[in-house]
Design an enzyme around this catalytic site. Structure first.
Site, PDB file in Angstrom:
ATOM      1  N   ASP A 168     -28.090  28.599 -21.995  1.00 63.27           N
ATOM      2  CA  ASP A 168     -28.013  27.396 -21.171  1.00 63.27           C
ATOM      3  C   ASP A 168     -29.433  27.013 -20.738  1.00 63.27           C
ATOM      4  O   ASP A 168     -30.226  27.879 -20.369  1.00 63.27           O
ATOM      5  CB  ASP A 168     -27.135  27.725 -19.954  1.00 63.27           C
ATOM      6  N   ILE A 169     -29.758  25.723 -20.806  1.00 64.59           N
ATOM      7  CA  ILE A 169     -31.094  25.274 -20.399  1.00 64.59           C
ATOM      8  C   ILE A 169     -31.254  25.411 -18.889  1.00 64.59           C
ATOM      9  O   ILE A 169     -30.399  24.955 -18.120  1.00 64.59           O
ATOM     10  CB  ILE A 169     -31.331  23.815 -20.820  1.00 64.59           C
ATOM     11  N   ASN A 176     -33.722  15.805 -16.423  1.00 63.37           N
ATOM     12  CA  ASN A 176     -33.203  14.433 -16.400  1.00 63.37           C
ATOM     13  C   ASN A 176     -33.761  13.638 -15.223  1.00 63.37           C
ATOM     14  O   ASN A 176     -34.135  12.467 -15.353  1.00 63.37           O
ATOM     15  CB  ASN A 176     -31.673  14.437 -16.339  1.00 63.37           C
ATOM     16  N   ASP A 185     -32.003  13.932 -23.445  1.00 63.46           N
ATOM     17  CA  ASP A 185     -31.348  13.896 -24.752  1.00 63.46           C
ATOM     18  C   ASP A 185     -32.295  14.352 -25.859  1.00 63.46           C
ATOM     19  O   ASP A 185     -31.900  15.062 -26.787  1.00 63.46           O
ATOM     20  CB  ASP A 185     -30.859  12.474 -25.063  1.00 63.46           C
ATOM     21  N   GLU A 211     -25.511  21.153 -21.602  1.00 63.57           N
ATOM     22  CA  GLU A 211     -26.765  21.794 -22.011  1.00 63.57           C
ATOM     23  C   GLU A 211     -26.549  23.242 -22.447  1.00 63.57           C
ATOM     24  O   GLU A 211     -27.486  24.043 -22.467  1.00 63.57           O
ATOM     25  CB  GLU A 211     -27.783  21.741 -20.866  1.00 63.57           C
TER      26      GLU A 211
END
Length: 290
Positions: A168-169, A176, A185, A211
């Site tokens: 997971d980021i 964002n 994106d 993500e």
């Protein structure tokens, strides 16, 4: 875990009549819809007066337009807030469209199809949408679950190893917020490209949702799967990602799990990996646990 619903294809029975090209929405609301491109202009935006309405905050009221003349089409941005992108190139002036091109409008993506048997191309694309994530062009959650179902059965039948990497980021919301959703994106797409080249064809790399990503490794022992998980972590951490000349530092937290005798279905294995992913985040992020 957040998840974008990319496997439910909208029912849309309109056919292209008298045209030789169309746009198919492959990401965002109205997934799977087909828009014929006849001679003239077709605008895309949030306002209901547009030919293609995309009800997303990241889409301007009049965002972009596609101009079609004599069987040829081009795309043009309409001074939108978040820009229009043809593949990975920001649209400044009119840019010609070629079959297979991706047009990104805010948080939605369209695929341009033209030539030959358009209906056949369209149905081919609809099938792809059931197994491929529109944004990253890797497998989606639906495909992953079907893949794990098969591999768990095979592993248990023949006594072979099966590992799952879930990552997971870290602080993706901050990416964002600080750089904008188009940058977020771009990070998701670039991350998929970096990792995909190291995943073998018999393995499965998928966007699990939002993500979060998964890699299923059949016939890979515990030690090798953890080494590969750390390789993935390092691939993402260095070098920094780049969007419109801005460098964006990105790290991931990784959880790894192995198939055990107590696990007999995909969600059981996913829960084990997810628990280790959660531990990696609690331990300070940018690390592998499992």
């Amino acid at each position: 875990m957040s998840e974008l619903d990319l496997t439910q294809v909208s029912s849309f029975d309109e056919k292209v009549v008298g045209g030789e090209s169309c746009l198919v929405q492959i990401h965002g609301p109205g997934l799977g819809r087909k828009f014929p491109l006849l001679d003239g202009e077709l605008t895309i935006g949030r306002d209901n007066k547009n030919g293609i309405v995309v009800d997303l905050d990241t889409v301007s009221r009049r965002h972009a337009k596609v101009i079609s003349r004599h069987g040829k089409s081009c795309v043009m941005d309409l001074k939108s807030t978040n820009g229009t992108y043809l593949n990975d190139t920001e649209v400044v002036d009119e840019l010609p469209l070629r079959t297979g091109d991706y047009v990104k409008v805010g948080g939605s993506i369209f695929k341009f199809l033209s030539g030959g048997d358009l209906e056949s191309l369209y149905h081919e694309e609809i099938y792809r949408l059931t197994i491929i994530d529109g944004l990253t062009q890797i497998n989606n959650k639906r495909f992953l679950l079907e893949y794990l179902e098969r591999e768990i059965g095979r592993s248990q039948r023949y006594g072979r190893a099966l590992s799952l990497i879930l990552f997971d980021i870290d602080h993706f919301k901050a990416i964002n917020d600080n750089y904008g959703h188009p940058a977020g994106d771009s990070v998701l797409r670039e991350l998929a490209l970096r990792v995909k080249q190291y995943v073998r064809k018999e393995e499965c790399f998928a966007r699990f949702g939002g993500e979060e990503f998964a890699i299923a490794l059949p016939e890979t022992g515990s030690e090798k799967s953890r080494k590969f998980a750390d390789k993935v972590r390092r691939l993402i951490a260095d070098p920094a990602f780049e969007f419109e000349s801005q460098k964006i530092p990105v790290t991931v937290s990784v959880g790894v799990a192995d198939l055990t005798g107590q696990t007999s279905e995909p969600m059981g294995l996913i829960k084990l990996a997810d628990a280790n992913l959660y531990k990696a985040k609690k331990a300070g992020r940018n690390r592998v646990i499992g």
